[in-house]
Design a protein around this motif. Structure first.
Motif, mmCIF file in Angstrom:
data_model
loop_
_atom_site.group_PDB
_atom_site.id
_atom_site.type_symbol
_atom_site.label_atom_id
_atom_site.label_comp_id
_atom_site.label_asym_id
_atom_site.label_seq_id
_atom_site.Cartn_x
_atom_site.Cartn_y
_atom_site.Cartn_z
ATOM 1 N N LYS A 131 15.830 56.775 62.892
ATOM 2 C CA LYS A 131 15.959 57.832 61.888
ATOM 3 C C LYS A 131 14.756 58.772 61.930
ATOM 4 N N TYR A 132 13.561 58.208 62.156
ATOM 5 C CA TYR A 132 12.336 59.015 62.184
ATOM 6 C C TYR A 132 11.634 58.825 63.513
ATOM 7 N N VAL A 162 13.603 59.724 49.216
ATOM 8 C CA VAL A 162 13.819 58.271 49.166
ATOM 9 C C VAL A 162 13.290 57.750 47.841
ATOM 10 N N SER A 200 14.199 63.838 63.880
ATOM 11 C CA SER A 200 14.811 63.032 62.823
ATOM 12 C C SER A 200 16.322 63.104 62.956
ATOM 13 N N VAL A 201 16.968 62.101 62.354
ATOM 14 C CA VAL A 201 18.428 62.031 62.375
ATOM 15 C C VAL A 201 18.906 61.731 60.960
ATOM 16 N N GLU A 202 19.852 62.520 60.489
ATOM 17 C CA GLU A 202 20.419 62.277 59.175
ATOM 18 C C GLU A 202 21.816 62.881 59.106
ATOM 19 N N ASN A 203 22.749 62.103 58.552
ATOM 20 C CA ASN A 203 24.123 62.555 58.348
ATOM 21 C C ASN A 203 24.767 63.102 59.623
ATOM 22 N N LYS A 215 23.415 64.484 62.172
ATOM 23 C CA LYS A 215 22.721 65.638 62.749
ATOM 24 C C LYS A 215 21.330 65.222 63.196
ATOM 25 N N THR A 259 19.388 72.027 65.636
ATOM 26 C CA THR A 259 20.075 70.975 64.900
ATOM 27 C C THR A 259 21.306 70.645 65.724
#
Length: 139
Positions: A3-4, A34, A79-82, A84, A113
């Protein structure tokens, strides 16, 4: 996939951004967005909350660096989220970068992105700082 893609620490079962603070301490910083159970002792600097903790109290301390290919070109994933990925272009084909809609320029670099599903050859290299510290500081 991580994720990071930066230095992190796990403290009392929760994950924080991290950095070295001398020989025996590490600073930890709350990750924005968070919610934390262990919120005591943090100092606020602007919109960031920091705390210095002894290395021996950490559950983990590491850095994970993720790289991937997108449309055949190399990227450093930040980073990775949802679904993307925020990524920085690691190649040198500036015409290609502009033609493929990347943000930035050849002097300051290109970012994008990207859809996680479009990434190929994803690699995560993990460096365990806590294990290294324990090797140098037995007992």
């Amino acid at each position: 996939m991580t994720k990071y893609s930066q230095e992190m620490a796990e403290y009392r079962g929760e994950v924080y951004y991290a950095g070295s603070e001398g020989e025996k301490d590490v600073w930890i910083r709350k990750v924005p967005g968070v919610s934390y159970v262990n919120a005591e002792g943090f100092e606020k600097y602007g919109d960031r909350e920091f705390k210095t903790v002894p290395v021996m109290e950490l559950d983990a301390w590491y850095v994970e660096k993720m790289t991937a290919l997108w449309r055949g070109q190399p990227f450093n994933v930040i980073s990775v989220e949802n679904g993307k990925a925020q990524a920085g272009y690691a190649g040198g084909e500036y015409v290609w970068a502009a033609q493929n809609g990347l943000d930035g320029d050849q002097y300051n670099g290109y970012t994008a992105t990207l859809d996680v599903g479009e990434l190929a050859d994803v690699r995560v290299d993990r460096t365990d700082y806590l294990a290294r510290w324990k090797e140098r500081n037995p007992g």
